[in-house]
Motif scaffolding. Sequence first.
Motif, mmCIF file in Angstrom:
data_model
loop_
_atom_site.group_PDB
_atom_site.id
_atom_site.type_symbol
_atom_site.label_atom_id
_atom_site.label_comp_id
_atom_site.label_asym_id
_atom_site.label_seq_id
_atom_site.Cartn_x
_atom_site.Cartn_y
_atom_site.Cartn_z
ATOM 1 N N THR A 1 -4.446 6.294 -5.660
ATOM 2 C CA THR A 1 -5.265 5.321 -4.929
ATOM 3 C C THR A 1 -4.390 4.577 -3.931
ATOM 4 O OG1 THR A 1 -6.976 5.011 -6.575
ATOM 5 C CG2 THR A 1 -6.461 3.110 -5.214
ATOM 6 N N LEU A 2 -4.876 4.471 -2.720
ATOM 7 C CA LEU A 2 -4.185 3.691 -1.682
ATOM 8 C C LEU A 2 -4.993 2.420 -1.437
ATOM 9 C CD1 LEU A 2 -3.369 6.525 0.909
ATOM 10 C CD2 LEU A 2 -2.024 5.739 -1.058
ATOM 11 N N VAL A 3 -4.342 1.279 -1.529
ATOM 12 C CA VAL A 3 -5.035 0.019 -1.279
ATOM 13 C C VAL A 3 -4.625 -0.485 0.100
ATOM 14 C CG1 VAL A 3 -5.361 -2.343 -2.065
ATOM 15 C CG2 VAL A 3 -5.089 -0.502 -3.743
ATOM 16 N N SER A 4 -5.595 -0.560 1.004
ATOM 17 C CA SER A 4 -5.296 -0.937 2.394
ATOM 18 C C SER A 4 -5.652 -2.393 2.642
ATOM 19 C CB SER A 4 -6.112 -0.079 3.363
ATOM 20 O OG SER A 4 -5.761 1.269 3.209
ATOM 21 N N LEU A 5 -4.744 -3.094 3.291
ATOM 22 C CA LEU A 5 -4.957 -4.511 3.575
ATOM 23 C C LEU A 5 -5.241 -4.701 5.067
ATOM 24 C CD1 LEU A 5 -2.042 -5.906 1.409
ATOM 25 C CD2 LEU A 5 -4.436 -5.557 0.771
ATOM 26 N N GLY B 1 0.628 1.818 -2.439
ATOM 27 C CA GLY B 1 0.389 3.015 -3.222
ATOM 28 C C GLY B 1 0.755 4.303 -2.503
ATOM 29 N N GLY B 2 1.132 4.200 -1.248
ATOM 30 C CA GLY B 2 1.544 5.380 -0.504
ATOM 31 C C GLY B 2 3.036 5.612 -0.659
ATOM 32 N N ASP C 1 -12.402 -0.490 -6.668
ATOM 33 C CA ASP C 1 -11.333 0.459 -6.997
ATOM 34 C C ASP C 1 -9.960 -0.010 -6.521
ATOM 35 O OD1 ASP C 1 -13.315 2.045 -7.999
ATOM 36 O OD2 ASP C 1 -13.343 3.449 -6.324
ATOM 37 N N ASP C 2 -9.936 -1.082 -5.734
ATOM 38 C CA ASP C 2 -8.669 -1.500 -5.119
ATOM 39 C C ASP C 2 -7.874 -2.392 -6.052
ATOM 40 O OD1 ASP C 2 -9.082 -0.022 -2.872
ATOM 41 O OD2 ASP C 2 -9.915 -1.668 -1.693
ATOM 42 N N VAL C 3 -7.306 -1.784 -7.071
ATOM 43 C CA VAL C 3 -6.540 -2.537 -8.058
ATOM 44 C C VAL C 3 -5.080 -2.120 -7.982
ATOM 45 C CG1 VAL C 3 -6.213 -2.997 -10.523
ATOM 46 C CG2 VAL C 3 -8.528 -2.797 -9.575
ATOM 47 N N LYS D 1 2.000 5.755 -14.041
ATOM 48 C CA LYS D 1 1.808 6.736 -12.952
ATOM 49 C C LYS D 1 1.240 8.054 -13.464
ATOM 50 C CE LYS D 1 3.189 5.029 -9.008
ATOM 51 N NZ LYS D 1 2.138 5.024 -7.974
ATOM 52 N N SER D 2 1.626 8.437 -14.681
ATOM 53 C CA SER D 2 1.080 9.711 -15.141
ATOM 54 C C SER D 2 -0.314 9.557 -15.744
ATOM 55 C CB SER D 2 2.027 10.416 -16.125
ATOM 56 O OG SER D 2 2.336 9.564 -17.190
ATOM 57 N N LEU D 3 -0.629 8.371 -16.244
ATOM 58 C CA LEU D 3 -1.950 8.170 -16.850
ATOM 59 C C LEU D 3 -3.005 7.762 -15.840
ATOM 60 C CD1 LEU D 3 -0.914 6.193 -20.054
ATOM 61 C CD2 LEU D 3 -1.560 8.598 -19.913
ATOM 62 N N SER D 4 -2.584 7.121 -14.749
ATOM 63 C CA SER D 4 -3.543 6.515 -13.832
ATOM 64 C C SER D 4 -3.208 6.798 -12.381
ATOM 65 C CB SER D 4 -3.567 4.992 -14.056
ATOM 66 O OG SER D 4 -4.391 4.358 -13.105
ATOM 67 N N HIS D 5 -4.221 6.728 -11.541
ATOM 68 C CA HIS D 5 -4.049 6.912 -10.092
ATOM 69 C C HIS D 5 -3.776 5.605 -9.371
ATOM 70 C CE1 HIS D 5 -8.123 5.263 -9.831
ATOM 71 N NE2 HIS D 5 -8.403 6.041 -10.859
ATOM 72 N N LEU D 6 -3.773 4.490 -10.110
ATOM 73 C CA LEU D 6 -3.612 3.185 -9.455
ATOM 74 C C LEU D 6 -2.151 2.923 -9.107
ATOM 75 C CD1 LEU D 6 -5.953 1.016 -11.719
ATOM 76 C CD2 LEU D 6 -6.449 1.898 -9.420
ATOM 77 N N PRO D 7 -1.892 2.210 -8.011
ATOM 78 C CA PRO D 7 -0.504 1.840 -7.691
ATOM 79 C C PRO D 7 0.019 0.805 -8.670
ATOM 80 C CG PRO D 7 -2.035 0.869 -6.092
ATOM 81 C CD PRO D 7 -2.862 1.757 -6.998
ATOM 82 N N ILE D 8 1.330 0.798 -8.875
ATOM 83 C CA ILE D 8 1.948 -0.184 -9.767
ATOM 84 C C ILE D 8 3.232 -0.714 -9.137
ATOM 85 C CG2 ILE D 8 3.017 1.670 -11.151
ATOM 86 C CD1 ILE D 8 2.813 -0.344 -13.572
ATOM 87 N N ILE D 9 3.356 -2.022 -9.137
ATOM 88 C CA ILE D 9 4.561 -2.659 -8.618
ATOM 89 C C ILE D 9 5.259 -3.387 -9.770
ATOM 90 C CG2 ILE D 9 3.463 -2.964 -6.364
ATOM 91 C CD1 ILE D 9 3.329 -6.004 -7.018
ATOM 92 N N ALA D 10 6.443 -3.934 -9.487
ATOM 93 C CA ALA D 10 7.173 -4.671 -10.516
ATOM 94 C C ALA D 10 7.511 -6.067 -10.022
ATOM 95 C CB ALA D 10 8.462 -3.931 -10.885
#
Lengths: 348, 348, 348, 348
Positions: free
Chosen positions: B81-85, B92-93, B231-233, B260-269
């Motif tokens: 998933t790509l979240v565009s602002l 997510g890209g 969907d933009d999570v 990343k392997s379980l979900s298509h959502l982006p993740i940051i730290a």
Amino acid sequence: MLVVMKHNAADEHVAEVVRVIKDMGYDARPIPGGQRTAVGLIGNDGRVDAGRLQGLEGVREVIPVTQAYKQVSREWKEDDTLVSLPNGTVVGGSDLVVMAGPCSVEGESVLIDIAHQLKEMGATILRGGAFKPRSSPYSFQGLGEEGLRYLARAREETGMAVVTEALDPAGVQLVAEYADILQIGARNMQNYPLLREVGRAGKPVLLKRGMSATIEEFLLAAEYILAEGNDDVILCERGVRSFAKHTRNLLDLAAIPVVKSLSHLPIIADPSHGTGLRSKVIPMGRAAVAAGADGLMIEVHHDPPRALSDGAQSLYPEQFGEMMSQIRVIAQAIGRDLAAPLRPAVTR
Amino acid sequence: MLVVMKHNAADEHVAEVVRVIKDMGYDARPIPGGQRTAVGLIGNDGRVDAGRLQGLEGVREVIPVTQAYKQVSREWKEDDTLVSLPNGTVVGGSDLVVMAGPCSVEGESVLIDIAHQLKEMGATILRGGAFKPRSSPYSFQGLGEEGLRYLARAREETGMAVVTEALDPAGVQLVAEYADILQIGARNMQNYPLLREVGRAGKPVLLKRGMSATIEEFLLAAEYILAEGNDDVILCERGVRSFAKHTRNLLDLAAIPVVKSLSHLPIIADPSHGTGLRSKVIPMGRAAVAAGADGLMIEVHHDPPRALSDGAQSLYPEQFGEMMSQIRVIAQAIGRDLAAPLRPAVTR
Amino acid sequence: MLVVMKHNAADEHVAEVVRVIKDMGYDARPIPGGQRTAVGLIGNDGRVDAGRLQGLEGVREVIPVTQAYKQVSREWKEDDTLVSLPNGTVVGGSDLVVMAGPCSVEGESVLIDIAHQLKEMGATILRGGAFKPRSSPYSFQGLGEEGLRYLARAREETGMAVVTEALDPAGVQLVAEYADILQIGARNMQNYPLLREVGRAGKPVLLKRGMSATIEEFLLAAEYILAEGNDDVILCERGVRSFAKHTRNLLDLAAIPVVKSLSHLPIIADPSHGTGLRSKVIPMGRAAVAAGADGLMIEVHHDPPRALSDGAQSLYPEQFGEMMSQIRVIAQAIGRDLAAPLRPAVTR
Amino acid sequence: MLVVMKHNAADEHVAEVVRVIKDMGYDARPIPGGQRTAVGLIGNDGRVDAGRLQGLEGVREVIPVTQAYKQVSREWKEDDTLVSLPNGTVVGGSDLVVMAGPCSVEGESVLIDIAHQLKEMGATILRGGAFKPRSSPYSFQGLGEEGLRYLARAREETGMAVVTEALDPAGVQLVAEYADILQIGARNMQNYPLLREVGRAGKPVLLKRGMSATIEEFLLAAEYILAEGNDDVILCERGVRSFAKHTRNLLDLAAIPVVKSLSHLPIIADPSHGTGLRSKVIPMGRAAVAAGADGLMIEVHHDPPRALSDGAQSLYPEQFGEMMSQIRVIAQAIGRDLAAPLRPAVTR
């Protein structure tokens, strides 16, 4: 407590400081340094009256060491400790070292085969358990001395150094005859008689963090080894217990920069035990290097699904090669490098 | 359960699948994809009889989604998933994004000043709390709407996007008027009415992992938002509770490749909350990037010792600049890059 | 900070202390006591200059309250808080109270049936969820207001008081119309807008400890409620997250005597959530009473295997009866007793 | 795997089963029981073909033991294990036993004095460390063999049994010469060579749960001892590591009923280490008894503030007396009792 001598203090001044400390009922340990000599006072639990020492000739200052651990602390020794191995590998310098191999030693020829591959890919230290601590008394406990002999053969063949675990004080001598580095496993981090014994064995020690050890407990465990006169200790972060079960353990990478600021000892990471999942070993290996680890310890097996222990977290050899390429660029990105690969087998 | 349509399925076939699912008492959600359309069946806790769907025209296969979470899973949607602002930033890209700013918004001019500096150094999203959840009712609770206005002004001045926290369902509307991303804090990860409300607010959501949330609970919390049609999570690992206190929280970087392997959502730290120690933010920021994070969230303050909250973990602006250089090389080392810096302020 | 007045201080002296505190920029809260009046100074995060207050007429002493929490502390109020309910039940006195009922309200007649049984066996408060916080958005979320009506009917029929959960600030008013005690669940322990709202709702509050909340955070959460003027808070230990999975949560019974020494608020235990295992509820219920709990909260279902939620931890009614006999003897063994059973239904 | 013989099976049938098991490559262990004999098959990690055994004469059924631990399981042995000591004390029966004494043995006369007091108050087993595992190498490590001699003298004087810790395999023999029960500390729960050694020492063993051991790991550690032929193992819950720091460890009382259902071994609780706080030892001691513990281990010191170790958690003798009265009524409330006090010293 640390008695720092003046730049030009004479040997007899140092000797006098040692004499006075002993007279006060403590042990003294001279620590020669590049620019100055210091004398550590050990054996005190709490407050010591520094007055008597401060007045001695040649003494520049007396520094209280505030932590429960002393000889492992940066206050005690500012420069990074470098642990040098017989095959030329140095742990703790700017070059990262990689220890790799199967969880358990399972046979001579497979061990030598994989050692050749690992060396080719840049590992300079071979890991492999001959004595295995297993949760169940009915699980495979390792090949014992036979496994040690195979490790020694693999060393002869490849020039790699060998790291393997010692399980009890009585067995330290035997393991030390074969290994270049004595490994203390997580379950034994607070096995003090064992720590003392490896402290006296004359070989470098790889000390793994206990499953729920605080950083202070971890450093105090190392202190047991240094207290016996062995400064060649390599620490290893391998994950801690947590409520979360998506990985086998929770790899605490922040422990790396934290230890680096508190102690002069080198610290490596073990993402194999730290995750328990083959597919997470490479990203976490990269992350450990980026966090400042001095090296990695990695389980690699020629046929992971058939491994006698820890197959699920063992890399295939190809994956190990891929990991090496990836961590090399990360290392270079932060101004370090991987240790140069060993030259083709030393002789024969 | 996911009904995957054939490549050449007609719109009417999709409509029929939707009709039948509704007839069976569930909700249906068409998910158009590059190569094929799928229809998700939601609202089922357990087993559904797939027979009736399998026989419909245009249906290629019916895939059971085995996890408790559905729409957030990779099984449901394979592509990232790509979240565009609005300011062009994409989360997510392949390019990493950095969200930076003070813990709390404290004043207009200092906020705008630091926003300019952060933008200059490559951050494209400005963080800052206007509503602060504080353990004590007597601590500074944030400037409220005034803080939101300052954030909006900083956006106008710099072109950065704005992320800020919403604390309760009633306040979501207000925050959504000012923010580009609605943040849900760790304490609210299982505040379901709040999750539903941000799911309906029409803005991207940054969801922080709860203090002792498992990965399943984390993804189920995100599922609450997707279940409302949003969907933009963006997920955020920010450390979990542990027995160890050398850092404020234990940053669980392995959660990144696991998610990343379980979900298509982006993740940051978020290494600022993840360590609570200024000196550990840079190494752990580097490590997060090496582990595969899609970005970082970093607390930066113009004068950390005087910050109204979280000063001890806030970077000085110069340190932030240093971090940006370091993570850029790490990103490039693993074949990614930092998002291009925003162009000089949009004008006005 | 607490300003303790002299035994014979006049009302005007108290009023003057309040005036001065407000003049200093803080809030003042007079606390009348059996032997003396005190005035609490609230709203200060750190140090306050006590000099101006110490000199006022009628002031005996000024006590700094050293914890981050103030009004919940024993320093602030020495005597145990007693929470009185409309049906005559008192929580926090020498008699233990038992709250029992199904996890979720599932239907009117089954609820009334079980309420009759529970009352017969000595429970005086009926529990049952109408709004359920569920990890998955697709799980049963409770009957909502309909469930509240059933609870109210059961109260009319049996004379039991009713405790049920409020999930968000907007719903507090509605729940407060039906319930005698507003429950805040573990996931919402740090949902501050919700805590404030129940602090203003004019009903006693049952506050459950968060999954990984420290005792300080737990008491600070209660402080949010007291800060709104509601002193009728009952704390509830319900187990915390741990690495161990032999029980659903790790019931931290030591929290009971620890809270008792730090705070004047009553504290009960929930061994149903605390263990998650039907067969462990009775021994841990006994243990909680022996540790000093002021009561228990127990899930009981007429047909646990068919419960819509938490069946595995729900007692059968007969087991509940057995538990009541056992905890009665434990209570008596430590000089307490169970609250007297309610008389047969009040009328109708 | 367990081969259960028929009621009337002859000795030769049992012998044949043993012979066949050995022929299959496993070890066999006959377990005579009140009503029937069983033969345990040990040494298998996974699946064993039961067919060959099922057909033998005298065999009633073959039961797979599903847990990783075997001989410690209730499946293996249904009746509670009773551990009998030379002074007549029995651990694991309906009477609770109390082990009490100082953390460390510090001197002969103070030890004998306190032993007399403890015996007077109802303790039948004297605890005291002669070899102390300490986090720091510079802390007091115990009096060693001298301490063992003092313990033996106290036993002669009072008739109490003695429990004390063995730290390493080489020291087991020495400790076994003096002690009635060999204690394995929490740090050594997974020190397998030590477990094997105490399994061969011919004395009962008190095994403390490791700091972050799961119940399965705890029982597997006990299995190491039973696997050496020593069935006299007493388990001890002493608290686990957690994020919460209001007590030194988190006493996991639910482990008691959980262990009781999985294993036939007796289990006691140590609320001294379990809380680390003198004022919480009594309530948690009561709670442990209410939860079903077979006894308690309590630190008592004649002058806690001057204790060489663990002073903060040691009871004053008067407090110990108070605790004994309280746990006696709790024990009686649940149909058990305290072990009868020892008669005045055996004479000599």
